[in-house]
Scaffold this active site. Structure first.
Site, PDB file in Angstrom:
ATOM      1  N   LYS A  20       0.839  -1.202   0.000  1.00 41.22           N
ATOM      2  CA  LYS A  20       0.000   0.000   0.000  1.00 41.22           C
ATOM      3  C   LYS A  20       0.872   1.250   0.000  1.00 41.22           C
ATOM      4  O   LYS A  20       0.693   2.167  -0.800  1.00 41.22           O
ATOM      5  CB  LYS A  20      -0.892  -0.018   1.260  1.00 41.22           C
ATOM      6  CG  LYS A  20      -1.839   1.149   1.362  1.00 41.22           C
ATOM      7  CD  LYS A  20      -2.440   1.299   2.771  1.00 41.22           C
ATOM      8  CE  LYS A  20      -3.115   0.040   3.240  1.00 41.22           C
ATOM      9  NZ  LYS A  20      -3.951   0.280   4.455  1.00 41.22           N
ATOM     10  N   LYS A  54       3.230  -2.141  11.320  1.00 40.46           N
ATOM     11  CA  LYS A  54       1.907  -2.089  11.983  1.00 40.46           C
ATOM     12  C   LYS A  54       2.093  -2.497  13.430  1.00 40.46           C
ATOM     13  O   LYS A  54       3.026  -3.222  13.767  1.00 40.46           O
ATOM     14  CB  LYS A  54       0.957  -3.080  11.306  1.00 40.46           C
ATOM     15  CG  LYS A  54      -0.508  -2.766  11.554  1.00 40.46           C
ATOM     16  CD  LYS A  54      -1.017  -1.755  10.561  1.00 40.46           C
ATOM     17  CE  LYS A  54      -2.419  -1.297  10.868  1.00 40.46           C
ATOM     18  NZ  LYS A  54      -2.979  -0.491   9.760  1.00 40.46           N
ATOM     19  N   ASP A  98      -5.588   3.278  13.828  1.00 35.74           N
ATOM     20  CA  ASP A  98      -6.284   2.195  13.109  1.00 35.74           C
ATOM     21  C   ASP A  98      -7.498   1.895  13.996  1.00 35.74           C
ATOM     22  O   ASP A  98      -7.918   2.778  14.778  1.00 35.74           O
ATOM     23  CB  ASP A  98      -5.368   0.973  12.916  1.00 35.74           C
ATOM     24  CG  ASP A  98      -5.933  -0.025  11.902  1.00 35.74           C
ATOM     25  OD1 ASP A  98      -5.781   0.184  10.692  1.00 35.74           O
ATOM     26  OD2 ASP A  98      -6.575  -1.018  12.316  1.00 35.74           O
ATOM     27  N   ASN A 146     -13.915   5.890  11.980  1.00 34.08           N
ATOM     28  CA  ASN A 146     -13.245   6.920  11.179  1.00 34.08           C
ATOM     29  C   ASN A 146     -13.443   6.714   9.673  1.00 34.08           C
ATOM     30  O   ASN A 146     -13.856   7.627   8.960  1.00 34.08           O
ATOM     31  CB  ASN A 146     -11.746   6.918  11.529  1.00 34.08           C
ATOM     32  CG  ASN A 146     -10.958   7.830  10.614  1.00 34.08           C
ATOM     33  OD1 ASN A 146     -10.421   7.398   9.603  1.00 34.08           O
ATOM     34  ND2 ASN A 146     -10.932   9.116  10.930  1.00 34.08           N
ATOM     35  N   SER A 189      -0.924  10.758   5.869  1.00 29.50           N
ATOM     36  CA  SER A 189       0.029  10.657   6.982  1.00 29.50           C
ATOM     37  C   SER A 189       1.433  11.056   6.509  1.00 29.50           C
ATOM     38  O   SER A 189       2.160  11.759   7.212  1.00 29.50           O
ATOM     39  CB  SER A 189       0.087   9.225   7.523  1.00 29.50           C
ATOM     40  OG  SER A 189      -0.943   8.999   8.459  1.00 29.50           O
TER      41      SER A 189
HETATM   42  P1  NDP Z   1     -12.585   2.633  14.037  1.00 33.41           P
HETATM   43  O1  NDP Z   1     -12.152   2.041  15.311  1.00 33.41           O
HETATM   44  O2  NDP Z   1     -12.730   4.113  13.924  1.00 33.41           O
HETATM   45  O3  NDP Z   1     -13.953   1.987  13.566  1.00 33.41           O
HETATM   46  C1  NDP Z   1     -14.062   0.607  13.391  1.00 33.41           C
HETATM   47  C2  NDP Z   1     -15.504   0.263  13.044  1.00 33.41           C
HETATM   48  O4  NDP Z   1     -15.552  -1.089  12.609  1.00 33.41           O
HETATM   49  C3  NDP Z   1     -16.441   0.372  14.239  1.00 33.41           C
HETATM   50  O5  NDP Z   1     -17.715   0.708  13.781  1.00 33.41           O
HETATM   51  C4  NDP Z   1     -16.397  -1.047  14.814  1.00 33.41           C
HETATM   52  O6  NDP Z   1     -17.550  -1.404  15.559  1.00 33.41           O
HETATM   53  C5  NDP Z   1     -16.322  -1.863  13.543  1.00 33.41           C
HETATM   54  N1  NDP Z   1     -15.626  -3.131  13.833  1.00 33.41           N
HETATM   55  C6  NDP Z   1     -14.335  -3.255  14.219  1.00 33.41           C
HETATM   56  N2  NDP Z   1     -14.038  -4.548  14.431  1.00 33.41           N
HETATM   57  C7  NDP Z   1     -15.163  -5.222  14.207  1.00 33.41           C
HETATM   58  C8  NDP Z   1     -15.478  -6.584  14.252  1.00 33.41           C
HETATM   59  N3  NDP Z   1     -14.576  -7.520  14.588  1.00 33.41           N
HETATM   60  N4  NDP Z   1     -16.764  -6.939  13.923  1.00 33.41           N
HETATM   61  C9  NDP Z   1     -17.684  -5.989  13.573  1.00 33.41           C
HETATM   62  N5  NDP Z   1     -17.430  -4.681  13.509  1.00 33.41           N
HETATM   63  C10 NDP Z   1     -16.193  -4.297  13.811  1.00 33.41           C
HETATM   64  O7  NDP Z   1     -11.525   2.095  12.928  1.00 33.41           O
HETATM   65  P2  NDP Z   1     -11.227   2.678  11.487  1.00 33.41           P
HETATM   66  O8  NDP Z   1     -12.451   3.251  10.889  1.00 33.41           O
HETATM   67  O9  NDP Z   1     -10.003   3.505  11.586  1.00 33.41           O
HETATM   68  O10 NDP Z   1     -10.793   1.351  10.699  1.00 33.41           O
HETATM   69  C11 NDP Z   1     -11.734   0.562   9.973  1.00 33.41           C
HETATM   70  C12 NDP Z   1     -10.977  -0.295   8.966  1.00 33.41           C
HETATM   71  O11 NDP Z   1     -10.261   0.543   8.053  1.00 33.41           O
HETATM   72  C13 NDP Z   1      -9.934  -1.239   9.544  1.00 33.41           C
HETATM   73  O12 NDP Z   1      -9.880  -2.397   8.737  1.00 33.41           O
HETATM   74  C14 NDP Z   1      -8.636  -0.465   9.382  1.00 33.41           C
HETATM   75  O13 NDP Z   1      -7.515  -1.313   9.347  1.00 33.41           O
HETATM   76  C15 NDP Z   1      -8.889   0.179   8.023  1.00 33.41           C
HETATM   77  N6  NDP Z   1      -8.088   1.365   7.702  1.00 33.41           N
HETATM   78  C16 NDP Z   1      -8.048   2.444   8.545  1.00 33.41           C
HETATM   79  C17 NDP Z   1      -7.332   3.560   8.195  1.00 33.41           C
HETATM   80  C18 NDP Z   1      -7.330   4.795   9.037  1.00 33.41           C
HETATM   81  O14 NDP Z   1      -6.721   5.782   8.594  1.00 33.41           O
HETATM   82  N7  NDP Z   1      -7.969   4.814  10.188  1.00 33.41           N
HETATM   83  C19 NDP Z   1      -6.538   3.602   6.958  1.00 33.41           C
HETATM   84  C20 NDP Z   1      -6.708   2.447   6.097  1.00 33.41           C
HETATM   85  C21 NDP Z   1      -7.452   1.373   6.496  1.00 33.41           C
HETATM   86  P3  NDP Z   1     -17.422  -1.649  17.149  1.00 33.41           P
HETATM   87  O15 NDP Z   1     -17.164  -0.287  17.723  1.00 33.41           O
HETATM   88  O16 NDP Z   1     -18.702  -2.260  17.533  1.00 33.41           O
HETATM   89  O17 NDP Z   1     -16.237  -2.582  17.330  1.00 33.41           O
HETATM   90  O1  2IT Z   2      -4.187   0.772   7.397  1.00 37.27           O
HETATM   91  C1  2IT Z   2      -3.724   1.927   7.274  1.00 37.27           C
HETATM   92  O2  2IT Z   2      -3.232   2.317   6.212  1.00 37.27           O
HETATM   93  C2  2IT Z   2      -3.790   2.825   8.430  1.00 37.27           C
HETATM   94  N1  2IT Z   2      -4.337   2.433   9.465  1.00 37.27           N
HETATM   95  C3  2IT Z   2      -3.179   4.191   8.355  1.00 37.27           C
HETATM   96  C4  2IT Z   2      -1.710   4.126   8.607  1.00 37.27           C
HETATM   97  C5  2IT Z   2      -1.014   5.471   8.748  1.00 37.27           C
HETATM   98  O3  2IT Z   2       0.180   5.414   9.053  1.00 37.27           O
HETATM   99  O4  2IT Z   2      -1.620   6.514   8.549  1.00 37.27           O
END
Ligand code: NDP
Ligand code: 2IT
Length: 452
Positions: A120, A132, A172, A247, A384
């Site tokens: 990525k 990570k 994350d 997020n 980032s």
């Molecule tokens: P958050 O913690 O902000 O939100 C996660 C969301 O997913 C919540 O609604 C949570 O619900 C739900 N969730 C998490 N685990 C589970 C599970 N096992 N079963 C069902 N629902 C689940 O995380 P992000 O939005 O930051 O991340 C979401 C995804 O995006 C992840 O896969 C992450 O790796 C990916 N990602 C994030 C980036 C970032 O910049 N933040 C960048 C690129 C990818 P609940 O609260 O009920 O657990």
């Molecule tokens: O999965 C991802 O790319 C992230 N959680 C963001 C990583 C970062 O360094 O901003």
């Protein structure tokens, strides 16, 4: 010249070895399979990539740190969690990748995320390696003070492994602005340094970049729009199902709405909400970002257009587009079959590896445009890296400038994946395009830098 099938059998042999050497890490095996199963065409075509040891080095992290994280809860009881940082590959720059706090975290999960992150980050075209980390700590239901004590204890070990030129964590699942603040504070206290570039996703008054919170979701919507454009369509008037309500999901919904699509769902681990009028973002942000509540509260407060479905699969809701934005393996074969029956045109991964291999296969067979996470959700880590650049120059850019750079990066990732897939006889296959393009950049750097 080695044929593709001979090369594939060498890669298959390596995959068997990866499974034997890394027992009980199914997510890592899955991520390694998904990449290595698409590399035969490039390895067969470019003999330097078949050099013994190159791919073997790529699948072995440069360093893996596991540590005890003791902390006291509000009742004074000592709790013990496990902390991780996997520094996977630094051929292109300092290790870069988020921290995940979730009870399901273990070494295999962090290794799958770190492995994905290598490719990525390479696709962004910026100078960042792959890493990570995280912990099996569960922030749900914890007070602010407990989260702070946990973060301070976590950083008390992590600080010795990171640094602006070494390894730069970010958020994350379970790690957002609040946690980055506590982690940064403890790093600053222990090191007695104002080292802005050691973490990204910081608050806007103290080194954070504008648009970083929005970047992953916005970027994924831009990637989905680029895939649709290839087919002569745009987002206007399309119905979208989005999973998650954190997020990534929130800013995915925000950008979909801004570009004229109708995002009708969100979810969390308790179930999903469907809102025929489109998700009301102010209400969702209030419940999730301010109150840290559950999605059923959204349906209760929204009125007649919305209903909450406890448990259940958000993918049952008919839509033109699906943007999984919660977690790995949340969209399986059955969900893919339902989406296809309901006429889905594109699936773009906001989360990391949310679609199972069987689901990806079905969607691609059915001619659905499929954007793999390592390309589609790269906007977050890309901004980032822009935050690191701003920190280094002791400056901050306007939101408009960051958003413009994000849009350029997403367009360039889309074009790279698309053209690479065509070059290797897999037109329209963004999985192959993303894997090969990411691999080429990292592999070239590793070859140039010798056997290390
Ligand atoms: P958050 O913690 O902000 O939100 C996660 C969301 O997913 C919540 O609604 C949570 O619900 C739900 N969730 C998490 N685990 C589970 C599970 N096992 N079963 C069902 N629902 C689940 O995380 P992000 O939005 O930051 O991340 C979401 C995804 O995006 C992840 O896969 C992450 O790796 C990916 N990602 C994030 C980036 C970032 O910049 N933040 C960048 C690129 C990818 P609940 O609260 O009920 O657990
Ligand atoms: O999965 C991802 O790319 C992230 N959680 C963001 C990583 C970062 O360094 O901003």
């Amino acid at each position: 010249m080695t044929t593709r099938s001979e090369t594939q059998s060498t890669l298959d042999h390596l995959l068997t070895e990866i499974e034997l050497r890394n027992p009980a890490q199914p997510e890592f095996h899955q991520a390694a399979h998904e990449v290595l199963e698409t590399l035969a065409p490039v390895v067969a075509a470019r003999p330097e990539y078949a050099e013994p040891g190159l791919i073997e080095r790529l699948v072995e992290p440069e360093r893996q740190v596991m540590f005890r994280v003791p902390w006291q809860d509000d009742q004074g009881r000592v709790r013990v969690n496990r902390g991780f940082r996997v520094e996977f590959n630094s051929a292109l720059g300092p290790y870069k990748g988020g921290l995940r706090f979730h009870p399901s975290v273990n070494l295999g999960v962090i290794k799958f995320l770190g492995f994905e992150q290598i490719f990525k980050n390479a696709l962004t075209g910026l100078g960042i390696g792959g890493g990570k980390g995280g912990s099996d700590f569960d922030p749900h239901g914890r007070s602010d003070a407990e989260v702070m004590r946990f973060c301070q204890s976590f950083m008390t070990e992590l600080y010795r492994h990171i640094g602006e030129h070494t390894d730069v964590p970010a958020g994350d699942i379970g790690v957002g602005g609040r946690e980055i603040g506590y982690l940064f504070g403890q790093y600053r206290r222990i090191t007695n340094r104002w080292e802005s570039g050691v973490l990204t996703g910081k608050g806007q008054g103290w080194g954070g970049s504008l648009i970083r919170p929005e970047a992953t979701g916005y970027g994924n919507v831009l990637f989905a729009a680029a895939m649709l454009r290839e087919r002569g369509e745009d987002l206007e008037g399309q119905t979208a199902v989005v999973s998650g309500s954190g997020n990534v999901a929130i800013y995915t919904i925000e950008k979909l709405t801004a570009l004229g699509a109708n995002a009708v769902t969100c979810s969390d681990s308790s179930g999903y909400v469907v809102d025929e009028k489109g998700i009301d973002l102010d209400l969702l942000k209030q419940i999730k970002e301010v109150e840290r509540g559950r999605v059923d509260a959204y349906a209760e407060r929204r009125g007649a257009s919305a209903r909450f479905v406890p448990g259940g699969s958000v993918w049952d809701v008919p839509a033109d587009l699906a943007l999984p934005s919660a977690t790995q393996n949340e969209l399986d074969e059955n969900a893919a079959a339902t989406l296809i029956r309901n006429g889905v045109k594109a699936v773009s991964e906001g989360a990391n590896m949310p679609a199972t291999p069987e689901a990806v296969h079905l969607l691609q067979q059915a001619g659905v445009a499929f954007g793999p996470g390592k390309a589609a959700n790269a906007g977050g880590v890309a901004v980032s890296a822009l935050e690191m650049a701003q920190n280094h120059a002791r400056t901050s850019w306007t939101a408009a400038r960051v958003e413009e750079e994000l849009a350029d990066i997403m367009t360039s990732i889309h074009t790279t994946c698309h053209e690479t897939a065509e070059r290797y006889d897999a037109p329209g296959d963004y999985v192959t395009g993303a894997n090969i393009a990411g691999f080429e950049r990292v592999a070239d750097a590793m070859l140039a830098q010798g056997v290390i």
